[in-house]
Design an enzyme around this catalytic site. Structure first.
Site, PDB file in Angstrom:
ATOM      1  N   ARG A 158     -13.087  13.694   5.114  1.00 10.28           N
ATOM      2  CA  ARG A 158     -13.380  12.640   6.092  1.00 10.28           C
ATOM      3  C   ARG A 158     -13.882  13.226   7.414  1.00 10.28           C
ATOM      4  O   ARG A 158     -13.378  14.235   7.885  1.00 10.28           O
ATOM      5  CB  ARG A 158     -12.128  11.807   6.342  1.00 10.28           C
ATOM      6  CG  ARG A 158     -11.652  11.096   5.084  1.00 10.28           C
ATOM      7  CD  ARG A 158     -10.551  10.096   5.409  1.00 10.28           C
ATOM      8  NE  ARG A 158     -10.060   9.457   4.208  1.00 10.28           N
ATOM      9  CZ  ARG A 158     -10.610   8.392   3.647  1.00 10.28           C
ATOM     10  NH1 ARG A 158     -11.668   7.850   4.187  1.00 10.28           N
ATOM     11  NH2 ARG A 158     -10.094   7.871   2.550  1.00 10.28           N
ATOM     12  N   LYS A 178     -12.029  13.615  -1.192  1.00  8.06           N
ATOM     13  CA  LYS A 178     -12.816  13.124  -0.061  1.00  8.06           C
ATOM     14  C   LYS A 178     -12.551  13.990   1.171  1.00  8.06           C
ATOM     15  O   LYS A 178     -11.410  14.291   1.489  1.00  8.06           O
ATOM     16  CB  LYS A 178     -12.438  11.684   0.275  1.00  8.06           C
ATOM     17  CG  LYS A 178     -12.690  10.702  -0.836  1.00  8.06           C
ATOM     18  CD  LYS A 178     -12.161   9.330  -0.452  1.00  8.06           C
ATOM     19  CE  LYS A 178     -12.176   8.402  -1.632  1.00  8.06           C
ATOM     20  NZ  LYS A 178     -11.503   7.142  -1.357  1.00  8.06           N
ATOM     21  N   HIS A 186       0.823  -1.202   0.000  1.00  2.07           N
ATOM     22  CA  HIS A 186       0.000   0.000   0.000  1.00  2.07           C
ATOM     23  C   HIS A 186       0.859   1.255   0.000  1.00  2.07           C
ATOM     24  O   HIS A 186       0.489   2.274  -0.555  1.00  2.07           O
ATOM     25  CB  HIS A 186      -0.931  -0.006   1.206  1.00  2.07           C
ATOM     26  CG  HIS A 186      -1.934   1.093   1.177  1.00  2.07           C
ATOM     27  ND1 HIS A 186      -2.973   1.110   0.283  1.00  2.07           N
ATOM     28  CD2 HIS A 186      -2.059   2.214   1.901  1.00  2.07           C
ATOM     29  CE1 HIS A 186      -3.687   2.205   0.465  1.00  2.07           C
ATOM     30  NE2 HIS A 186      -3.154   2.882   1.446  1.00  2.07           N
TER      31      HIS A 186
END
Length: 99
Positions: free
Chosen positions: A74, A72, A2
């Protein structure tokens, strides 16, 4: 992986390789009859990856895809409050490139 920094975590006794499947994806989509393709990054951190994917399509599929990104906001870790699309995907074949 990742994130590339994880590779150093395992140390010399556990060999780790970061594998990138982007080349396979480019080859797959290069065989499709794409209509006005747009490569979409699902977050700000993936824009570089999406741009490279688009460059691969341009090279192998003779198309010049546009680029879009989802921003995005959050509320907290793992919970998205809002999502905004930067760029246009209307009437296009959208390819979301994520890790």
């Amino acid at each position: 992986l990742h994130c590339g920094q994880i590779q150093g975590f395992f140390g010399p006794r556990v060999p780790v390789d970061n594998l990138d499947a982007g080349v396979i994806g480019v080859r797959y989509f290069a065989q499709k009859n794409l209509h006005d393709p747009v490569v979409v990054s699902p977050d700000a951190g993936g824009v570089y990856r999406a741009k490279k994917f688009g460059e691969g399509l341009k090279l192998h599929a003779n198309v010049d895809p546009n680029l879009a990104m989802i921003i995005k906001q959050r509320k907290k870790a793992g919970e998205v409050a809002t999502m905004d699309l930067v760029g246009s995907v209307e009437g296009s074949d959208a390819i979301i490139v994520d890790d």
